[in-house]
Design a protein around this motif. Structure first.
Motif, PDB file in Angstrom:
ATOM      1  N   UNK A  84       0.814  -1.219   0.000  1.00  0.00           N
ATOM      2  CA  UNK A  84       0.000   0.000   0.000  1.00  0.00           C
ATOM      3  C   UNK A  84       0.852   1.275   0.000  1.00  0.00           C
ATOM      4  N   UNK A  85       2.158   1.125  -0.062  1.00  0.00           N
ATOM      5  CA  UNK A  85       3.063   2.272   0.033  1.00  0.00           C
ATOM      6  C   UNK A  85       2.862   3.307  -1.071  1.00  0.00           C
ATOM      7  N   UNK A  86       2.248   2.933  -2.191  1.00  0.00           N
ATOM      8  CA  UNK A  86       2.003   3.891  -3.268  1.00  0.00           C
ATOM      9  C   UNK A  86       1.072   5.022  -2.820  1.00  0.00           C
ATOM     10  N   UNK A  87       0.310   4.781  -1.756  1.00  0.00           N
ATOM     11  CA  UNK A  87      -0.602   5.809  -1.244  1.00  0.00           C
ATOM     12  C   UNK A  87       0.115   6.828  -0.354  1.00  0.00           C
ATOM     13  N   UNK A  88       1.384   6.548  -0.003  1.00  0.00           N
ATOM     14  CA  UNK A  88       2.169   7.491   0.798  1.00  0.00           C
ATOM     15  C   UNK A  88       2.770   8.552  -0.112  1.00  0.00           C
ATOM     16  N   UNK A  89       2.626   9.801   0.275  1.00  0.00           N
ATOM     17  CA  UNK A  89       3.121  10.908  -0.543  1.00  0.00           C
ATOM     18  C   UNK A  89       4.211  11.673   0.181  1.00  0.00           C
ATOM     19  N   UNK A  90       5.105  12.218  -0.581  1.00  0.00           N
ATOM     20  CA  UNK A  90       6.186  13.050  -0.055  1.00  0.00           C
ATOM     21  C   UNK A  90       5.614  14.427   0.287  1.00  0.00           C
ATOM     22  N   UNK A  91       5.874  14.896   1.492  1.00  0.00           N
ATOM     23  CA  UNK A  91       5.360  16.199   1.928  1.00  0.00           C
ATOM     24  C   UNK A  91       5.793  17.337   1.013  1.00  0.00           C
ATOM     25  N   UNK A  92       6.945  17.205   0.396  1.00  0.00           N
ATOM     26  CA  UNK A  92       7.438  18.261  -0.483  1.00  0.00           C
ATOM     27  C   UNK A  92       6.679  18.329  -1.800  1.00  0.00           C
ATOM     28  N   UNK A  93       5.896  17.312  -2.106  1.00  0.00           N
ATOM     29  CA  UNK A  93       5.184  17.265  -3.387  1.00  0.00           C
ATOM     30  C   UNK A  93       3.707  17.592  -3.258  1.00  0.00           C
ATOM     31  N   UNK A  94       3.265  17.962  -2.050  1.00  0.00           N
ATOM     32  CA  UNK A  94       1.856  18.332  -1.859  1.00  0.00           C
ATOM     33  C   UNK A  94       1.767  19.736  -1.266  1.00  0.00           C
ATOM     34  N   UNK A  95       0.642  20.360  -1.538  1.00  0.00           N
ATOM     35  CA  UNK A  95       0.360  21.682  -0.996  1.00  0.00           C
ATOM     36  C   UNK A  95      -0.900  21.572  -0.145  1.00  0.00           C
ATOM     37  N   UNK A  96      -0.869  22.165   1.043  1.00  0.00           N
ATOM     38  CA  UNK A  96      -2.047  22.169   1.895  1.00  0.00           C
ATOM     39  C   UNK A  96      -3.001  23.248   1.391  1.00  0.00           C
ATOM     40  N   UNK A  97      -4.265  22.901   1.294  1.00  0.00           N
ATOM     41  CA  UNK A  97      -5.295  23.825   0.792  1.00  0.00           C
ATOM     42  C   UNK A  97      -6.263  24.180   1.916  1.00  0.00           C
ATOM     43  N   UNK A  98      -7.160  25.097   1.626  1.00  0.00           N
ATOM     44  CA  UNK A  98      -8.232  25.397   2.576  1.00  0.00           C
ATOM     45  C   UNK A  98      -8.982  24.094   2.837  1.00  0.00           C
ATOM     46  N   UNK A  99      -9.311  23.831   4.099  1.00  0.00           N
ATOM     47  CA  UNK A  99      -9.928  22.532   4.413  1.00  0.00           C
ATOM     48  C   UNK A  99     -11.243  22.275   3.671  1.00  0.00           C
ATOM     49  N   UNK A 100     -12.093  23.278   3.592  1.00  0.00           N
ATOM     50  CA  UNK A 100     -13.390  23.107   2.944  1.00  0.00           C
ATOM     51  C   UNK A 100     -13.466  24.014   1.721  1.00  0.00           C
ATOM     52  N   UNK A 101     -13.787  23.433   0.573  1.00  0.00           N
ATOM     53  CA  UNK A 101     -13.863  24.220  -0.656  1.00  0.00           C
ATOM     54  C   UNK A 101     -15.003  25.237  -0.629  1.00  0.00           C
ATOM     55  N   UNK A 102     -16.140  24.816  -0.139  1.00  0.00           N
ATOM     56  CA  UNK A 102     -17.320  25.680  -0.148  1.00  0.00           C
ATOM     57  C   UNK A 102     -18.058  25.570   1.188  1.00  0.00           C
ATOM     58  N   UNK A 103     -17.508  26.199   2.244  1.00  0.00           N
ATOM     59  CA  UNK A 103     -18.204  26.106   3.533  1.00  0.00           C
ATOM     60  C   UNK A 103     -19.565  26.786   3.442  1.00  0.00           C
ATOM     61  N   UNK A 104     -20.527  26.218   4.103  1.00  0.00           N
ATOM     62  CA  UNK A 104     -21.876  26.779   4.067  1.00  0.00           C
ATOM     63  C   UNK A 104     -21.986  28.103   4.786  1.00  0.00           C
ATOM     64  N   UNK A 105     -21.214  28.266   5.825  1.00  0.00           N
ATOM     65  CA  UNK A 105     -21.318  29.487   6.619  1.00  0.00           C
ATOM     66  C   UNK A 105     -20.010  29.675   7.369  1.00  0.00           C
TER      67      UNK A 105
END
Length: 118
Positions: free
Chosen positions: A76-97
């Motif tokens: 299952x190691x293919x599901x592990x990602x390198x932290x340097x290759x991902x960007x953290x985004x806003x947690x919710x794309x479209x919060x209701x309020x």
């Protein structure tokens, strides 16, 4: 363990951010796909954090188990990602309020030259 919305070259996706000692990021969709293709039952990966929040049942414990399983199982190691290759985004794309609270509301009104309500 933290749940986050992440961005990589494959697009946006919900992921698990594991702390020490693993210090890893797990692509939830990819992990679920690998587990199901291996013939095991798995948590159906949510398409977003909002979908995760709205999921019934004990999702957090199931996510914790999924994280432990991905780290321990070499297939299952293919599901592990390198932290340097991902960007953290806003947690919710479209919060209701969005609700904001200010402890200094009265002070802010008077500093702005207005009269605070009684």
């Amino acid at each position: 363990m933290r749940v986050a919305t992440l961005q990589s070259e494959v697009g946006r996706f919900p992921g698990l951010v594991l702390g020490e000692p693993e210090n890893a990021i797990i692509h939830l969709g990819l992990a679920s796909t690998l587990i199901v293709s291996g013939g095991s039952d798995a948590l159906v990966a949510p398409s977003s954090l909002m979908a995760l929040i709205q999921s019934p049942g004990d999702v957090l414990n199931r996510l914790r188990d999924l994280g432990t399983r991905v780290v321990a199982d070499a297939s299952l190691r293919a599901a592990l990602l390198d932290r340097d290759r991902v960007k953290f985004c806003a947690p919710l794309d479209h919060p209701g309020k969005i609700i904001c609270l200010a402890g200094n509301y009265r002070e802010h009104i008077t500093e702005s030259g207005f009269q605070a309500p009684q």
